[in-house]
Design a protein around this motif. Sequence first.
Motif: not given
Length: 361
Positions: A108-111, A118-121, A192-197
């Motif tokens: 949740q750092y980026w719009q 976002d749901q990216i870490e 990097m990991k994308y998490y489900p939304r």
Amino acid sequence: MTIAAPPVPHYVPAPRASEELEYADLAVIDLAKFGTPEGKAKLAAEVRAAMKDKGFFYVINHGLTQEQTDRVFDIANIPLAQVSDEEKMKYDGKMQQTGSYQGYKPRQYWQIDNGVRDQIEHYNMNKNLQRKDHPEALRPYLGQLHEFIKHNHFNILHPLLKLLALGMGIQEDIFIPFHNFDARGETFLRFMKYYPRTEDDEQKTKNVWLKGHTDFGSVSILWSQPVAALQLICPDGKWRYVSHIPNALVINAGDALEFLTAGFYRATIHRVVQPPPSQCGHERLGVFYFAMPDDDLALRPLPIAGKWPVDQRRFADEDAPTMEEYRKGRIVAYGNSETKKDGEGKVEVQMIGKVLVRHYN
């Protein structure tokens, strides 16, 4: 890269997508052929054609076995899955303030769009692992990560830079001095990991997880993984998926290479979207090596004998930013600054110094 103690929990990726997806037809570059003059010449022509066609290609026979690659993904999961939120805060990269990718980028750092974040870490490490401290759980593996970084830099990046130069008909080592392993620069390794939304977030963003963009370095090296989500714009204007080839690399060019070659090699537009139904609910773990020229290099076309075969400069030579200036500008602005709609609204633009940057939605 050695496979050695300490042990690490095995990361099990998602199964391959079962749907019939529209994949981009990308060239496969076999680095095993790099060792002979004939093989190198053939590869240079293939790399040139791949870059001029779609701007993405695969690399096989890069020097690591499947077992070694699996070990890297096991280690990649550690800072994302085995470090507490409290400890992660200690290693927050604070990228908006620093303009540097080192440490954690929290979720949740980026719009993204319509109020959705976002749901990216990710966890980022400079090629010089001594530049920053690292979470305790990752420290036992720093020796192996150092080996992995050097392998990416010298055994993958350098041959690719030589092939790119040969594909232009210029001296093969021209890009090497500007990618000095020991120089001050921000070439880095990313886990990097994308998490489900939520379904609401998917609807608001039209299933786009990361808007269409170009990378800002010279060459991006992605270690292939099975979740179908990465897409690129093909020459016919359609978005198509990048397929998974086990133990292969996915390569694309970034802005810095475009600037240094006067547009001969164009930065490739790509994005990340929601995976297909068979993979929904799965996390997407990625391993990347993002190469950038040394910080002090001005990103204007390199001097060569004669004229550039293509000259599509995006700014005057006197306006060329250094790699450090451009890198900081892109990192600070991304996902946190205003963009303007261009044309029919399919493109958003913003100025980074005197460079016009486009995002594609």
